[in-house]
Scaffold this motif. Structure first.
Motif, PDB file in Angstrom:
ATOM      1  N   ARG A 215       0.841  -1.212   0.000  1.00 53.25           N
ATOM      2  CA  ARG A 215       0.000   0.000   0.000  1.00 53.25           C
ATOM      3  C   ARG A 215       0.874   1.260   0.000  1.00 53.25           C
ATOM      4  N   GLU A 216       1.861   1.279   0.896  1.00 54.08           N
ATOM      5  CA  GLU A 216       2.695   2.487   1.009  1.00 54.08           C
ATOM      6  C   GLU A 216       3.498   2.706  -0.269  1.00 54.08           C
ATOM      7  N   GLY A 217       3.960   1.611  -0.859  1.00 57.78           N
ATOM      8  CA  GLY A 217       4.746   1.726  -2.083  1.00 57.78           C
ATOM      9  C   GLY A 217       3.919   2.218  -3.256  1.00 57.78           C
ATOM     10  N   PHE A 218       2.765   1.606  -3.475  1.00 54.85           N
ATOM     11  CA  PHE A 218       1.989   1.928  -4.678  1.00 54.85           C
ATOM     12  C   PHE A 218       1.144   3.192  -4.511  1.00 54.85           C
ATOM     13  N   ASN A 219       0.961   3.630  -3.269  1.00 57.91           N
ATOM     14  CA  ASN A 219       0.289   4.923  -3.080  1.00 57.91           C
ATOM     15  C   ASN A 219       1.228   6.083  -3.404  1.00 57.91           C
ATOM     16  N   GLN A 220       2.535   5.791  -3.461  1.00 57.67           N
ATOM     17  CA  GLN A 220       3.537   6.843  -3.746  1.00 57.67           C
ATOM     18  C   GLN A 220       4.496   6.328  -4.807  1.00 57.67           C
ATOM     19  N   ARG A 221       3.950   5.798  -5.885  1.00 55.70           N
ATOM     20  CA  ARG A 221       4.774   5.035  -6.837  1.00 55.70           C
ATOM     21  C   ARG A 221       5.817   5.865  -7.575  1.00 55.70           C
ATOM     22  N   ARG A 222       5.687   7.197  -7.561  1.00 54.97           N
ATOM     23  CA  ARG A 222       6.698   8.023  -8.236  1.00 54.97           C
ATOM     24  C   ARG A 222       7.875   8.357  -7.318  1.00 54.97           C
ATOM     25  N   LYS A 223       7.724   8.089  -6.028  1.00 55.30           N
ATOM     26  CA  LYS A 223       8.838   8.352  -5.106  1.00 55.30           C
ATOM     27  C   LYS A 223       9.888   7.243  -5.205  1.00 55.30           C
ATOM     28  N   THR A 224      11.094   7.558  -4.752  1.00 54.17           N
ATOM     29  CA  THR A 224      12.104   6.494  -4.669  1.00 54.17           C
ATOM     30  C   THR A 224      11.785   5.605  -3.469  1.00 54.17           C
ATOM     31  N   VAL A 225      12.321   4.396  -3.495  1.00 53.53           N
ATOM     32  CA  VAL A 225      12.108   3.463  -2.388  1.00 53.53           C
ATOM     33  C   VAL A 225      12.607   4.074  -1.077  1.00 53.53           C
ATOM     34  N   ARG A 226      13.757   4.754  -1.148  1.00 50.82           N
ATOM     35  CA  ARG A 226      14.333   5.382   0.053  1.00 50.82           C
ATOM     36  C   ARG A 226      13.318   6.344   0.696  1.00 50.82           C
ATOM     37  N   ASN A 227      12.714   7.226  -0.124  1.00 52.09           N
ATOM     38  CA  ASN A 227      11.769   8.216   0.409  1.00 52.09           C
ATOM     39  C   ASN A 227      10.435   7.598   0.790  1.00 52.09           C
ATOM     40  N   CYS A 228      10.055   6.599   0.032  1.00 52.06           N
ATOM     41  CA  CYS A 228       8.756   5.972   0.260  1.00 52.06           C
ATOM     42  C   CYS A 228       8.703   5.267   1.620  1.00 52.06           C
ATOM     43  N   TYR A 229       9.788   4.610   1.970  1.00 56.66           N
ATOM     44  CA  TYR A 229       9.805   3.793   3.191  1.00 56.66           C
ATOM     45  C   TYR A 229      10.683   4.384   4.290  1.00 56.66           C
ATOM     46  N   LYS A 230      10.973   5.701   4.211  1.00 48.22           N
ATOM     47  CA  LYS A 230      11.945   6.272   5.161  1.00 48.22           C
ATOM     48  C   LYS A 230      11.495   6.154   6.619  1.00 48.22           C
ATOM     49  N   SER A 231      10.173   6.109   6.848  1.00 48.87           N
ATOM     50  CA  SER A 231       9.708   5.965   8.235  1.00 48.87           C
ATOM     51  C   SER A 231       9.775   4.513   8.709  1.00 48.87           C
ATOM     52  N   LEU A 232      10.017   3.581   7.796  1.00 46.16           N
ATOM     53  CA  LEU A 232      10.010   2.158   8.148  1.00 46.16           C
ATOM     54  C   LEU A 232      11.387   1.488   8.060  1.00 46.16           C
ATOM     55  N   LEU A 233      12.164   1.843   7.010  1.00 47.61           N
ATOM     56  CA  LEU A 233      13.407   1.109   6.731  1.00 47.61           C
ATOM     57  C   LEU A 233      14.549   2.067   6.406  1.00 47.61           C
ATOM     58  N   ASP A 234      15.680   1.886   7.075  1.00 50.78           N
ATOM     59  CA  ASP A 234      16.873   2.687   6.752  1.00 50.78           C
ATOM     60  C   ASP A 234      17.447   2.232   5.416  1.00 50.78           C
ATOM     61  N   VAL A 235      18.220   3.128   4.804  1.00 48.08           N
ATOM     62  CA  VAL A 235      18.900   2.797   3.546  1.00 48.08           C
ATOM     63  C   VAL A 235      19.786   1.562   3.724  1.00 48.08           C
ATOM     64  N   SER A 236      20.451   1.476   4.881  1.00 52.01           N
ATOM     65  CA  SER A 236      21.349   0.328   5.122  1.00 52.01           C
ATOM     66  C   SER A 236      20.578  -0.989   5.120  1.00 52.01           C
ATOM     67  N   VAL A 237      19.338  -0.961   5.643  1.00 50.09           N
ATOM     68  CA  VAL A 237      18.505  -2.176   5.658  1.00 50.09           C
ATOM     69  C   VAL A 237      18.082  -2.532   4.234  1.00 50.09           C
ATOM     70  N   LEU A 238      17.683  -1.511   3.468  1.00 54.15           N
ATOM     71  CA  LEU A 238      17.292  -1.763   2.074  1.00 54.15           C
ATOM     72  C   LEU A 238      18.442  -2.418   1.306  1.00 54.15           C
ATOM     73  N   GLU A 239      19.637  -1.875   1.498  1.00 60.22           N
ATOM     74  CA  GLU A 239      20.800  -2.426   0.788  1.00 60.22           C
ATOM     75  C   GLU A 239      21.104  -3.846   1.253  1.00 60.22           C
ATOM     76  N   GLU A 240      20.946  -4.068   2.545  1.00 57.04           N
ATOM     77  CA  GLU A 240      21.160  -5.416   3.110  1.00 57.04           C
ATOM     78  C   GLU A 240      20.172  -6.422   2.494  1.00 57.04           C
ATOM     79  N   LEU A 241      18.969  -5.929   2.158  1.00 57.17           N
ATOM     80  CA  LEU A 241      17.946  -6.792   1.560  1.00 57.17           C
ATOM     81  C   LEU A 241      18.087  -6.894   0.036  1.00 57.17           C
ATOM     82  N   GLY A 242      19.108  -6.236  -0.504  1.00 56.28           N
ATOM     83  CA  GLY A 242      19.328  -6.310  -1.955  1.00 56.28           C
ATOM     84  C   GLY A 242      18.405  -5.412  -2.748  1.00 56.28           C
TER      85      GLY A 242
END
Length: 268
Positions: A215-242
């Protein structure tokens, strides 16, 4: 001459989203795709005036149907060829417990020309019985079938795509023009085959988290993943998840959405 919204003496009811299929060529194509066989546990949702019920009924010894419209259910109870084969459940499919129809070692084969106004919530309801269903064949809006079958990076790819492909393999079967129905809908239609995965390819530990990241991703589909999930996941976690933090949610695969959901579930 048939009045536009009257077919076989029954007036289509808008509140039930009724559009009756009456094109023999399309009906044959759908029945061939379903390929019903005696002994199978077939269930039709919304049999209506029996356009699919009759040809499927000819191929099998018994058939369950779920119909909300009492008048249509009554017609089927008195159908000269079908009445002895049918188990009729007068119920709203959105609240129906499909597990009551499962027999030992005989999973459900579900099909129907679904009212378009309830097709998405009805599919989500059926996904709850995923382990008890062999396959599903549905007539839907063509646009919805395109969304179900979409891949990452396309306009049609969205929450419905990810959540459906989480549970099922999606196979578009055939396209159906408006003139195949009485009354004709204002949109093109298509038939899709959904085959529930015997084992989920990417199991989520929490469907609530999976639904939330979608929901959070597709409600803001033009944002980058970093900005879209900034309240949930750090950049380091995203990178760790590939996951590339500069990509957009619409470019993420099902497995990446599940990876984020599982991380959030284990760290919440």
């Amino acid at each position: 001459m048939i009045k536009n919204d009257v077919h076989l003496g029954h007036k289509a009811r808008k509140r039930f989203g009724q559009n009756f299929l009456n094109d023999p060529y399309i009906i044959d194509g759908i029945v061939a795709a379903i390929n019903p066989k005696p002994g199978q546990n077939l269930v039709e949702i919304g049999p209506g005036l029996g356009a699919l019920t009759e040809p499927v009924g000819k191929e099998v010894d018994k058939l369950s149907v779920v119909e909300l419209d009492r008048d249509l259910a009554e017609r089927l109870k008195n159908h000269p060829d079908l009445k002895d084969k049918l188990s009729i459940y007068e119920a709203d499919a959105l609240n129906f417990d499909f597990s009551q129809l499962v027999q030992s070692q005989n999973k459900l084969r579900v099909f129907g020309n679904l009212p378009y106004n309830i097709s998405t919530p009805l599919m989500f309801h059926l996904f709850e019985f995923q382990n008890q269903i062999e396959d599903m064949h549905f007539m839907l809006q063509k646009e919805v079938v395109n969304r179900l079958a979409a891949g990452p990076g396309t306009k049609a790819y969205g929450r419905l795509t990810v959540m459906t492909q989480y549970y099922c393999k999606v196979v578009p079967v055939l396209e159906v023009p408006p003139e195949s129905f009485v009354p004709p809908p204002k949109v093109d239609s298509a038939v899709v085959r959904l085959v529930p995965h015997q084992e989920l390819p990417y199991p989520a530990t929490s469907l609530k988290w999976l639904d939330r990241v979608c929901r959070e991703g597709f409600n803001q589909r033009r944002k980058t993943v970093r900005n879209c999930y900034k309240s949930l996941l750090d950049v380091s976690v995203l990178e760790e998840l590939g996951i590339n933090p500069t990509s957009r949610p619409e470019n993420l695969s099902l497995s990446q959405f599940v990876a984020m959901a599982n991380w959030l579930d284990s760290n919440s």
